[in-house]
Design a protein around this motif. Structure first.
Motif, PDB file in Angstrom:
ATOM      1  N   LYS A  41     -18.964 -11.586   6.637  1.00  0.00           N
ATOM      2  CA  LYS A  41     -17.568 -11.954   6.462  1.00  0.00           C
ATOM      3  C   LYS A  41     -16.699 -10.692   6.442  1.00  0.00           C
ATOM      4  N   PRO A  42     -15.455 -10.806   6.925  1.00  0.00           N
ATOM      5  CA  PRO A  42     -14.576  -9.636   6.894  1.00  0.00           C
ATOM      6  C   PRO A  42     -14.365  -9.159   5.462  1.00  0.00           C
ATOM      7  N   GLU A  43     -14.463  -7.873   5.267  1.00  0.00           N
ATOM      8  CA  GLU A  43     -14.216  -7.349   3.930  1.00  0.00           C
ATOM      9  C   GLU A  43     -12.717  -7.254   3.688  1.00  0.00           C
ATOM     10  N   THR A  44     -12.349  -7.115   2.429  1.00  0.00           N
ATOM     11  CA  THR A  44     -10.935  -6.990   2.091  1.00  0.00           C
ATOM     12  C   THR A  44     -10.446  -5.588   2.445  1.00  0.00           C
ATOM     13  N   VAL A  45      -9.368  -5.531   3.189  1.00  0.00           N
ATOM     14  CA  VAL A  45      -8.768  -4.250   3.571  1.00  0.00           C
ATOM     15  C   VAL A  45      -7.465  -4.097   2.802  1.00  0.00           C
ATOM     16  N   LEU A  46      -7.356  -3.015   2.060  1.00  0.00           N
ATOM     17  CA  LEU A  46      -6.163  -2.756   1.263  1.00  0.00           C
ATOM     18  C   LEU A  46      -5.281  -1.724   1.951  1.00  0.00           C
ATOM     19  N   ILE A  47      -3.978  -1.913   1.827  1.00  0.00           N
ATOM     20  CA  ILE A  47      -3.017  -0.975   2.386  1.00  0.00           C
ATOM     21  C   ILE A  47      -2.122  -0.470   1.254  1.00  0.00           C
ATOM     22  N   ASN A  48      -1.843   0.819   1.261  1.00  0.00           N
ATOM     23  CA  ASN A  48      -0.983   1.428   0.246  1.00  0.00           C
ATOM     24  C   ASN A  48       0.464   1.375   0.724  1.00  0.00           C
ATOM     25  N   VAL A  49       1.268   0.617  -0.001  1.00  0.00           N
ATOM     26  CA  VAL A  49       2.651   0.371   0.405  1.00  0.00           C
ATOM     27  C   VAL A  49       3.613   1.005  -0.592  1.00  0.00           C
ATOM     28  N   TYR A  50       4.535   1.806  -0.080  1.00  0.00           N
ATOM     29  CA  TYR A  50       5.581   2.371  -0.931  1.00  0.00           C
ATOM     30  C   TYR A  50       6.720   1.358  -0.998  1.00  0.00           C
ATOM     31  N   ILE A  51       6.943   0.780  -2.178  1.00  0.00           N
ATOM     32  CA  ILE A  51       8.018  -0.184  -2.373  1.00  0.00           C
ATOM     33  C   ILE A  51       9.294   0.601  -2.648  1.00  0.00           C
ATOM     34  N   ALA A  52      10.102   0.777  -1.624  1.00  0.00           N
ATOM     35  CA  ALA A  52      11.266   1.663  -1.709  1.00  0.00           C
ATOM     36  C   ALA A  52      12.245   1.221  -2.789  1.00  0.00           C
ATOM     37  N   GLU A  53      12.447  -0.097  -2.946  1.00  0.00           N
ATOM     38  CA  GLU A  53      13.414  -0.598  -3.914  1.00  0.00           C
ATOM     39  C   GLU A  53      13.017  -0.255  -5.342  1.00  0.00           C
ATOM     40  N   GLN A  54      11.705  -0.112  -5.564  1.00  0.00           N
ATOM     41  CA  GLN A  54      11.201   0.162  -6.904  1.00  0.00           C
ATOM     42  C   GLN A  54      10.743   1.611  -7.079  1.00  0.00           C
ATOM     43  N   GLY A  55      10.677   2.352  -5.981  1.00  0.00           N
ATOM     44  CA  GLY A  55      10.272   3.742  -6.049  1.00  0.00           C
ATOM     45  C   GLY A  55       8.836   3.941  -6.493  1.00  0.00           C
ATOM     46  N   ARG A  56       7.956   3.062  -6.074  1.00  0.00           N
ATOM     47  CA  ARG A  56       6.547   3.173  -6.486  1.00  0.00           C
ATOM     48  C   ARG A  56       5.623   2.733  -5.358  1.00  0.00           C
ATOM     49  N   ASN A  57       4.376   3.161  -5.449  1.00  0.00           N
ATOM     50  CA  ASN A  57       3.351   2.773  -4.494  1.00  0.00           C
ATOM     51  C   ASN A  57       2.488   1.662  -5.088  1.00  0.00           C
ATOM     52  N   THR A  58       2.059   0.734  -4.254  1.00  0.00           N
ATOM     53  CA  THR A  58       1.183  -0.328  -4.717  1.00  0.00           C
ATOM     54  C   THR A  58       0.178  -0.681  -3.630  1.00  0.00           C
ATOM     55  N   GLU A  59      -0.948  -1.228  -4.025  1.00  0.00           N
ATOM     56  CA  GLU A  59      -1.961  -1.678  -3.075  1.00  0.00           C
ATOM     57  C   GLU A  59      -1.788  -3.168  -2.809  1.00  0.00           C
ATOM     58  N   LEU A  60      -1.782  -3.513  -1.537  1.00  0.00           N
ATOM     59  CA  LEU A  60      -1.699  -4.916  -1.138  1.00  0.00           C
ATOM     60  C   LEU A  60      -2.830  -5.213  -0.166  1.00  0.00           C
ATOM     61  N   GLU A  61      -3.282  -6.449  -0.162  1.00  0.00           N
ATOM     62  CA  GLU A  61      -4.243  -6.869   0.855  1.00  0.00           C
ATOM     63  C   GLU A  61      -3.501  -6.863   2.192  1.00  0.00           C
ATOM     64  N   LEU A  62      -4.119  -6.310   3.227  1.00  0.00           N
ATOM     65  CA  LEU A  62      -3.442  -6.100   4.501  1.00  0.00           C
ATOM     66  C   LEU A  62      -2.770  -7.359   5.025  1.00  0.00           C
ATOM     67  N   GLU A  63      -3.497  -8.482   5.043  1.00  0.00           N
ATOM     68  CA  GLU A  63      -2.924  -9.701   5.610  1.00  0.00           C
ATOM     69  C   GLU A  63      -1.772 -10.233   4.765  1.00  0.00           C
ATOM     70  N   ASP A  64      -1.823 -10.041   3.453  1.00  0.00           N
ATOM     71  CA  ASP A  64      -0.702 -10.443   2.604  1.00  0.00           C
ATOM     72  C   ASP A  64       0.519  -9.576   2.891  1.00  0.00           C
ATOM     73  N   TYR A  65       0.276  -8.288   3.106  1.00  0.00           N
ATOM     74  CA  TYR A  65       1.378  -7.390   3.459  1.00  0.00           C
ATOM     75  C   TYR A  65       2.025  -7.840   4.766  1.00  0.00           C
ATOM     76  N   ILE A  66       1.223  -8.201   5.754  1.00  0.00           N
ATOM     77  CA  ILE A  66       1.752  -8.626   7.058  1.00  0.00           C
ATOM     78  C   ILE A  66       2.621  -9.875   6.910  1.00  0.00           C
ATOM     79  N   LYS A  67       2.242 -10.773   6.011  1.00  0.00           N
ATOM     80  CA  LYS A  67       3.051 -11.980   5.789  1.00  0.00           C
ATOM     81  C   LYS A  67       4.443 -11.607   5.293  1.00  0.00           C
TER      82      LYS A  67
END
Length: 330
Positions: A41-67
């Motif tokens: 099964k495909p493993e979970t791929v995490l992407i590090n996203v800088y949330i500009a409005e909040q000034g912080r970095n967070t990890e999101l599941e790639l497909e959730d980020y794409i949504k």
């Protein structure tokens, strides 16, 4: 002594050089089969996203980020196949920038792969933001976009095996632009192609009207617009050259020459595909299209989808000579 030196060299090769090569190899685009777990099964791929409005970095599941990207970048009432095309383009952009896949990440925010600041990357909205934007339609639209992303899970656009620069824009207007004419970089998959499917876009045509005084304020007094109009010695404006896709390349206003993109920025025009009409003491700029014009046309893709074309056809039309690949290998 020679044997001792040889032994030391062997140790250096085994301990330092080979591991360095192994680490270096991980900066290349990851083969699809390596993203499957031992159970297939495909493993979970995490992407590090800088949330500009909040000034912080967070990890999101790639497909959730794409949504969140698709929801922010494309109207939710678009055709499903257009939403799928947008999902694949957004995923391609993300994968190309992810450190995990050999991307450079964000130099401005160390540790982040992408940013939600549209000046640095793709737009993105959280569930809370989308609930406010969509109101009573939230459940319907969220489900529709989730389905488009899920049905294209892991698919990206590649050229010669590598993720492309999957740029996109709102409305082409007759033709898309090539990357070379806009940014000066020549990509074989970002060439100008005709576009006849986005004429229903609400952004297809626009006009802005500026008085002579307003133009001088925006362009600078050294442009000599007032003197050119009042002097009557010749045309106060002249388009000097066009790009291969028919957009303005060089234009003279008053005594000063501007390139199309420069004038678009200074006058807040929707695109560089414009004509100029002098009407008394005013200049009217008539534009066609919206955005830089390179790559995927969002309204064009929706028009293609309405004619029955699927996301694969849409993507391979706007990105020339590309192939689709699934990073999970399925």
């Amino acid at each position: 002594m020679r044997s001792l030196i040889g032994a030391i060299l062997a140790i250096l090769v085994l301990v330092i050089i080979i591991p360095a090569l192994v680490v270096r190899s991980t900066t290349l685009f990851t083969p699809s089969h390596s993203l499957k777990s031992q159970f297939g099964k495909p493993e979970t791929v995490l992407i590090n996203v800088y949330i500009a409005e909040q000034g912080r970095n967070t990890e999101l599941e790639l497909e959730d980020y794409i949504k969140g990207v698709v929801a922010a970048e494309m109207p939710a009432d678009f055709e499903p196949e257009a939403l799928k095309a947008q999902a694949v383009a957004a995923r391609t952009y993300a994968v190309k920038n992810m450190v995990r896949f050999g991307g450079a990440g964000l130099a401005s925010h160390v540790g982040s792969d992408v940013s939600t600041d549209t000046r640095e990357g793709q737009a993105w909205q959280s569930s809370e933001q989308l609930k406010q934007k969509w109101g009573a339609n939230y459940s319907q639209y969220a489900s529709k976009i989730s389905r488009a992303v899920d049905e294209t899970r892991g698919i990206i656009v590649t050229y010669q095996g590598e993720p492309i620069h999957a740029v996109f824009h709102s409305t082409s207007g007759e033709r898309t632009a090539s990357a070379k004419e806009v940014w000066g970089f020549d990509y074989p998959y970002l060439v100008s192609v005709s576009c006849q499917w986005d004429r229903q876009s609400p952004r297809y045509r626009d006009e802005k009207k500026y008085s002579i005084a307003e133009l001088e304020q925006r362009l600078g007094s050294d442009a000599g617009v007032v003197a050119a109009v009042q002097g009557g010695g010749g045309a106060p404006v002249q388009v000097l050259s066009l790009t291969e896709s028919g957009r303005v390349d060089q234009v003279r206003l008053g005594t000063k020459t501007f390139n199309g993109q420069e004038l678009r920025d200074k006058l807040a025009l929707r695109s560089t595909n414009f004509t100029i009409e002098v009407q008394g003491d005013s200049f009217i700029f008539h534009t066609i299209g919206y955005g830089h014009g390179v790559g995927l046309s969002q309204y064009g893709s929706n028009g293609m989808a309405k004619e029955g074309m699927d996301f694969k056809k849409i993507l391979t039309y706007y990105y020339t000579g590309v192939a689709l690949k699934n990073i999970y290998g399925s």
